[in-house]
Design an enzyme around this catalytic site. Sequence first.
Site, PDB file in Angstrom:
ATOM      1  N   GLU A  90       7.500   2.639   2.528  1.00 42.39           N
ATOM      2  CA  GLU A  90       8.544   1.504   2.669  1.00 42.39           C
ATOM      3  C   GLU A  90       9.415   1.637   1.294  1.00 42.39           C
ATOM      4  OE1 GLU A  90       5.605  -1.693   1.717  1.00 42.39           O
ATOM      5  OE2 GLU A  90       4.829  -1.873   3.366  1.00 42.39           O
TER       6      GLU A  90
ATOM      7  N   CYS B 154      12.515   0.776  -6.464  1.00 43.22           N
ATOM      8  CA  CYS B 154      11.093   0.567  -6.250  1.00 43.22           C
ATOM      9  C   CYS B 154      10.589   2.127  -5.042  1.00 43.22           C
ATOM     10  CB  CYS B 154      10.191  -0.617  -5.821  1.00 43.22           C
ATOM     11  SG  CYS B 154       9.020  -0.383  -5.994  1.00 43.22           S
TER      12      CYS B 154
ATOM     13  N   CYS C  29      -1.480   6.608   0.546  1.00 45.64           N
ATOM     14  CA  CYS C  29      -1.874   6.600  -0.509  1.00 45.64           C
ATOM     15  C   CYS C  29      -3.812   6.503  -1.028  1.00 45.64           C
ATOM     16  CB  CYS C  29      -1.782   5.579  -1.413  1.00 45.64           C
ATOM     17  SG  CYS C  29      -2.253   5.248  -3.742  1.00 45.64           S
TER      18      CYS C  29
ATOM     19  N   CYS D 232      -7.068   1.480  -3.919  1.00 47.99           N
ATOM     20  CA  CYS D 232      -6.939   0.228  -5.064  1.00 47.99           C
ATOM     21  C   CYS D 232      -7.526  -0.732  -4.272  1.00 47.99           C
ATOM     22  CB  CYS D 232      -6.019   0.153  -6.333  1.00 47.99           C
ATOM     23  SG  CYS D 232      -5.703   2.056  -7.184  1.00 47.99           S
TER      24      CYS D 232
ATOM     25  N   CYS E 147      -4.943  -3.538  -3.609  1.00 50.68           N
ATOM     26  CA  CYS E 147      -3.261  -2.473  -2.954  1.00 50.68           C
ATOM     27  C   CYS E 147      -3.500  -2.499  -1.103  1.00 50.68           C
ATOM     28  CB  CYS E 147      -3.012  -1.461  -3.078  1.00 50.68           C
ATOM     29  SG  CYS E 147      -1.701  -0.748  -3.211  1.00 50.68           S
TER      30      CYS E 147
ATOM     31  N   GLY F 272       2.111   5.203  -2.730  1.00 53.41           N
ATOM     32  CA  GLY F 272       1.495   6.163  -3.346  1.00 53.41           C
ATOM     33  C   GLY F 272       1.490   6.538  -4.909  1.00 53.41           C
ATOM     34  N   GLU F 273       0.826   7.451  -5.017  1.00 58.77           N
ATOM     35  CA  GLU F 273       0.356   7.980  -6.576  1.00 58.77           C
ATOM     36  C   GLU F 273       1.655   9.028  -7.000  1.00 58.77           C
ATOM     37  OE1 GLU F 273      -1.023   7.775  -9.297  1.00 58.77           O
ATOM     38  OE2 GLU F 273      -0.142   8.470 -10.094  1.00 58.77           O
TER      39      GLU F 273
ATOM     40  N   SER G 184       5.586   5.002 -12.635  1.00 57.69           N
ATOM     41  CA  SER G 184       4.427   4.272 -12.461  1.00 57.69           C
ATOM     42  C   SER G 184       2.442   4.944 -12.288  1.00 57.69           C
ATOM     43  CB  SER G 184       4.550   3.008 -12.100  1.00 57.69           C
ATOM     44  OG  SER G 184       3.412   2.279 -12.238  1.00 57.69           O
TER      45      SER G 184
ATOM     46  N   SER H  86      -1.200   2.073 -14.525  1.00 59.78           N
ATOM     47  CA  SER H  86      -1.867   0.888 -14.254  1.00 59.78           C
ATOM     48  C   SER H  86      -3.420   0.674 -14.318  1.00 59.78           C
ATOM     49  CB  SER H  86      -1.770   1.265 -12.812  1.00 59.78           C
ATOM     50  OG  SER H  86      -0.128   1.041 -12.477  1.00 59.78           O
ATOM     51  N   LEU H  87      -3.352  -0.095 -15.767  1.00 63.12           N
ATOM     52  CA  LEU H  87      -4.868  -0.078 -16.169  1.00 63.12           C
ATOM     53  C   LEU H  87      -5.778  -1.183 -15.382  1.00 63.12           C
ATOM     54  CD1 LEU H  87      -5.879   2.223 -18.271  1.00 63.12           C
ATOM     55  CD2 LEU H  87      -5.757  -0.386 -20.162  1.00 63.12           C
ATOM     56  N   HIS H  88      -5.164  -1.838 -15.772  1.00 61.59           N
ATOM     57  CA  HIS H  88      -5.873  -3.545 -15.096  1.00 61.59           C
ATOM     58  C   HIS H  88      -7.061  -3.880 -15.375  1.00 61.59           C
ATOM     59  CE1 HIS H  88      -1.777  -3.017 -12.744  1.00 61.59           C
ATOM     60  NE2 HIS H  88      -2.588  -1.973 -11.697  1.00 61.59           N
TER      61      HIS H  88
ATOM     62  N   ASN I 163      -1.094 -11.076  -6.752  1.00 60.31           N
ATOM     63  CA  ASN I 163       0.292 -11.454  -5.520  1.00 60.31           C
ATOM     64  C   ASN I 163      -1.843 -12.224  -4.638  1.00 60.31           C
ATOM     65  OD1 ASN I 163       0.374 -12.382  -3.183  1.00 60.31           O
ATOM     66  ND2 ASN I 163       2.149 -10.568  -2.783  1.00 60.31           N
TER      67      ASN I 163
ATOM     68  N   CYS J 141       2.825  -3.520  -1.852  1.00 56.83           N
ATOM     69  CA  CYS J 141       3.337  -2.937  -1.960  1.00 56.83           C
ATOM     70  C   CYS J 141       1.923  -2.475  -0.593  1.00 56.83           C
ATOM     71  CB  CYS J 141       2.578  -1.615  -3.208  1.00 56.83           C
ATOM     72  SG  CYS J 141       2.463  -0.227  -2.315  1.00 56.83           S
TER      73      CYS J 141
HETATM   74  S1  SF4 Z   1      -2.049   0.687  -5.917  1.00 58.25           S
HETATM   75 FE1  SF4 Z   1      -0.515   2.514  -5.895  1.00 58.25          FE
HETATM   76  S2  SF4 Z   1      -2.139   3.691  -6.245  1.00 58.25           S
HETATM   77 FE2  SF4 Z   1      -3.317   2.254  -6.221  1.00 58.25          FE
HETATM   78  S3  SF4 Z   1      -4.144   2.572  -3.940  1.00 58.25           S
HETATM   79 FE3  SF4 Z   1      -2.025   1.201  -3.825  1.00 58.25          FE
HETATM   80  S4  SF4 Z   1      -0.197   2.731  -4.226  1.00 58.25           S
HETATM   81 FE4  SF4 Z   1      -2.075   3.929  -3.915  1.00 58.25          FE
END
Ligand code: SF4
Length: 345
Positions: A95, A108, A115, A119, A122, A162-163, A194, A217-219, A293, A335
């Site tokens: 995407e 983006c 990934c 997370c 996600c 992805g990371e 990011s 991305s601390l969260h 979200n 995402c």
């Molecule tokens: S937030 Fe980013 S790092 Fe975490 S699972 Fe989704 S795509 Fe991967």
Amino acid sequence: MRCVALNILEMTYDEFLMAIKDLGLERYRADQVLDWVYKKHIFVFEKMTNLSKEHRNLLARNFSIDLPEALDKRVSPLDHTTKYLYKLQDGNTIESVLLFHEGYATACISTQVGCPVKCSFCATGKSGFIRNLSAGEIVSQILAIENDTNQTIRNIVYMGMGEPLLNYDNVLKSVRVLIDEKTKNVGVRRITVSTVGIPDKIVRLSQEGLDLNLAISLHAASNEKRDQIIPMNRRYTIEEVLHAAKIYQENSDRRVTIEYILIREFNDFDEDARRLAKLLKGMKVFVNLIPINPVVSNMERPTQWKINRFKEILLESGIEAEVRYEKGADIEAACGQLRIRHLQK
Ligand code: SF4
């Protein structure tokens, strides 16, 4: 023996120049071809009319320009956020999103198919990991979006699927391709990487001499909570990630962005805000507070009062912060959502 065509989008300017010289063509031919591709969005050699037919045929035999195919496209009637589902040459899907902020367009883009970080909030993380994208596949997302929308993209965030730092070499190469004045000529300070935070890669990035924007991305403000939503935190603690971010900030003299998704009755308490402020004290950072979200996960968004209060506590502690609502929520722009829908068909 049949020669394999090299995808131009995988190549830095110097690499392409070398390949052009190997074919016996003059240096300025490389500039002409890249001008067609990156500035005029012409992706077939036959249409590069300032080259002779003989040269066009030679180029077509030796190079390709591989763009992904758009399988789906959603445009938000609310904010014009545009989301693409792209099919790569091997059939995998990714995407990319085009976002509009006052007067400028930001892309983006994805760096992996799926990934491995998983997370909990996600959709991409839930779909598993297939492979890294090549540098050319990363670059091609920008050209495909520009070609479709006629928008010149001046801002890029490596924040899609992805990371990025788990695909370090290809991400870095794609950056080097995109910032070259002979190609896209994107200002390096308009590119943001990011990451959930891989300390050794953050430090390495700080030594590349590129001064990219870095977003972490601390969260969560405690390891106990972060472990629950970002499994990678069990490997790299908040303190380790922030230590690396501090090195990045000092080496690059760039302010680091801290992303913090606000989740109701999980990480939205006063105590979380105070702890976050303490963790970030003395660092040159900006905190983006992103109310979650709820469509993507079973987690709820905090009340507006709680969101404002969280921000106020940070501001009172001298930490710059802003609330940022996800764009394109009406078109599944978060995402991974569109891809999952496609995979489920
Ligand atoms: S937030 Fe980013 S790092 Fe975490 S699972 Fe989704 S795509 Fe991967």
